[in-house]
Write a protein that holds these residues in place. Sequence first.
Motif: not given
Length: 116
Positions: A89-95
Motif C-alpha cells: 500500500i505505501l510502497g516501501f519496506d518498513p525495515n
Amino acid sequence: MFGNMGDMTQMYHKYKKLQEVMKNTIIRARESGVLIDITAEMKVKDVKIEDETLLDPSRKEDIENAIKAAIEKGQTKAQEVAMQKTKEILGFDPNDLANMMGGGGAGGSMPSIPGM
C-alpha cells in the motif's frame, strides 16, 4: 520544504487505507486446541477453546501455555502480514527506515556516535 502538497495528500490517503486494511485483516492461529483471531494491528479479536479437555482444572497450565503459544504465533504472522501490506500500500519496506529518512549512508547503517 515539505515537497509537493499533492504527494503529502496521496501519502496520507495511502496511510489511512493501510490503517483500515490492518484493522480488517484477521490472522487465525491455532495451537494445541486453542484458536486465536488477531488483527494485523496486533489486537486479539477472539479466543476459542477447541479442545474442551483443556477446561479441566488439572490442565490449567496446559491451557495457559496453549493460549500464550497461539497468541505468539498469531503475533508473528500478523507482523509478517503488516510488513507485506505496508509494502503493497505505501510502497516501501518498513525495515528500511534509515534509507527512507535520508540517513544511512553506505550500507544503510546509522553513523556511530562517539562515547555511545
